[in-house]
Design an enzyme around this catalytic site. Sequence first.
Site, PDB file in Angstrom:
ATOM      1  N   GLY A  12     -52.912 -65.219  31.697  1.00 14.22           N
ATOM      2  CA  GLY A  12     -53.075 -66.765  31.868  1.00 14.22           C
ATOM      3  C   GLY A  12     -53.886 -67.099  32.936  1.00 14.22           C
ATOM      4  O   GLY A  12     -54.484 -66.034  33.714  1.00 14.22           O
ATOM      5  N   ASN A  58     -37.989 -52.817  33.507  1.00 14.59           N
ATOM      6  CA  ASN A  58     -38.177 -51.601  34.230  1.00 14.59           C
ATOM      7  C   ASN A  58     -37.781 -51.715  35.809  1.00 14.59           C
ATOM      8  O   ASN A  58     -37.230 -50.752  36.319  1.00 14.59           O
ATOM      9  CB  ASN A  58     -39.494 -51.114  34.113  1.00 14.59           C
ATOM     10  CG  ASN A  58     -39.730 -50.847  32.667  1.00 14.59           C
ATOM     11  OD1 ASN A  58     -39.466 -50.230  31.849  1.00 14.59           O
ATOM     12  ND2 ASN A  58     -40.978 -51.546  31.991  1.00 14.59           N
ATOM     13  N   ASP A 107     -46.091 -47.189  31.675  1.00 14.17           N
ATOM     14  CA  ASP A 107     -45.440 -46.624  32.592  1.00 14.17           C
ATOM     15  C   ASP A 107     -44.046 -47.391  32.775  1.00 14.17           C
ATOM     16  O   ASP A 107     -44.033 -48.409  33.503  1.00 14.17           O
ATOM     17  CB  ASP A 107     -46.359 -46.825  33.906  1.00 14.17           C
ATOM     18  CG  ASP A 107     -45.505 -46.493  35.232  1.00 14.17           C
ATOM     19  OD1 ASP A 107     -44.359 -45.648  35.002  1.00 14.17           O
ATOM     20  OD2 ASP A 107     -46.266 -46.177  36.246  1.00 14.17           O
ATOM     21  N   HIS A 108     -43.214 -46.927  31.837  1.00 13.64           N
ATOM     22  CA  HIS A 108     -41.829 -47.535  31.723  1.00 13.64           C
ATOM     23  C   HIS A 108     -40.659 -46.737  32.368  1.00 13.64           C
ATOM     24  O   HIS A 108     -40.897 -45.552  32.442  1.00 13.64           O
ATOM     25  CB  HIS A 108     -41.420 -47.833  30.455  1.00 13.64           C
ATOM     26  CG  HIS A 108     -42.056 -49.103  29.953  1.00 13.64           C
ATOM     27  ND1 HIS A 108     -41.311 -50.229  29.149  1.00 13.64           N
ATOM     28  CD2 HIS A 108     -43.131 -49.761  30.026  1.00 13.64           C
ATOM     29  CE1 HIS A 108     -41.958 -50.902  28.864  1.00 13.64           C
ATOM     30  NE2 HIS A 108     -43.384 -50.911  29.595  1.00 13.64           N
ATOM     31  N   GLY A 131     -45.203 -56.395  36.414  1.00  8.56           N
ATOM     32  CA  GLY A 131     -44.067 -55.708  35.835  1.00  8.56           C
ATOM     33  C   GLY A 131     -43.069 -56.744  35.114  1.00  8.56           C
ATOM     34  O   GLY A 131     -43.287 -57.785  34.649  1.00  8.56           O
ATOM     35  N   GLU A 132     -41.952 -55.941  34.538  1.00  6.66           N
ATOM     36  CA  GLU A 132     -40.910 -56.593  33.703  1.00  6.66           C
ATOM     37  C   GLU A 132     -39.672 -56.245  34.292  1.00  6.66           C
ATOM     38  O   GLU A 132     -39.515 -55.256  34.868  1.00  6.66           O
ATOM     39  CB  GLU A 132     -40.961 -55.975  32.295  1.00  6.66           C
ATOM     40  CG  GLU A 132     -42.215 -56.242  31.408  1.00  6.66           C
ATOM     41  CD  GLU A 132     -43.197 -54.979  31.476  1.00  6.66           C
ATOM     42  OE1 GLU A 132     -42.920 -53.899  31.816  1.00  6.66           O
ATOM     43  OE2 GLU A 132     -44.444 -55.216  31.363  1.00  6.66           O
TER      44      GLU A 132
END
Length: 344
Positions: free
Chosen positions: A179, A115, A42-43, A111-112
């Site tokens: 992590g 985007n 989903d980008h 997220g990133e």
Amino acid sequence: MARSGGVQFGYKLMSETTGPRELVRYAQLAEEAGFDFVGISDHYLPWLESHGHSPFAWSVLGAIAATTERVGIATGLTCPIIRYHPAIVAQAAATIGVMSEGRFTLALGAGERLNEHVVGYGWPPVRHRHEMLREAIEIMRGLWEGGLFSHSGEYYEVESARIYDLPEEPVPIVLGVSGKKSATMAGELGTGIMAVQPEPSLIKDWKSAGGGEGGKYIELSFAYASSEKEGLKIAHEYSRFGALGWEVLAELPGVKSFEGATEHIRPEDLKDSIPHGPDPEPYIEHIKKGIDAGYDHVVLLGAGPDQEGFIRFFEETLAPELRGLGAGSGKPAKAPPKSKSKKK
């Protein structure tokens, strides 16, 4: 989505490299080939210029739900905290849950920047993103209970909202983990988990924090081709961004940044991390690592343009071997029945 007693195998719809109509067709082919589920990224933007696509995933999901019959459907991953308001994601997920008749799983992540920056709200530090994600999940679950819902929190306001079209059962949630902190949060929130490295420690941390219910997803990348040389070329052209690691992937602001950051990554640098070429043995060994680590949903991402070839490779070559593994249990596992017809 689950097959009793065994690992499920999923096909990754990589929206960054594929147009919307082709994504729907590949989902249909994956169902026919015996995949248990399909997952879609989903980008808003692709990772690299060579990818060349980035359609709206939720439109594609609706078409997939309407034109498949058996295959499970999942996001991988949706970020419900900046580009989307969680109330909107809750409504979208409920709708796909209804359309798919309960075949949908909502996989979420923090997220990133790539985007989320597009809406101009900035990019908060990871601690704040995790706090936002917790609150977003609280909102979505509240809305899925039905009835009028309001919320006044640290990050979000919801005023007199109600979702009228809900699936019979609440949409399952899976949380992307990389992590101890994210795995612990998933355990505390009672979600499933999704990882990209076959690390048993992530499952251990998840369980220690109260996890245990929900799917344990592992996404693995491959580069199928008619030769090892061509496969390695495809891995480099389409998947070299993955070598940067999630701490970098989450922070770079745009496609040009990823092009620059991966400029010095060579094809040979990916030789041992991405199985490639026509030999099934490296693929099977890579998948076995994920199963042996305890993951029960294996998402197969085939890089490159020959998606039909990769789907056939799974159906004809990989699936017989993987089903024969007994999905990590030492017992034979039966493939799900193939769909004989498609909904129009």
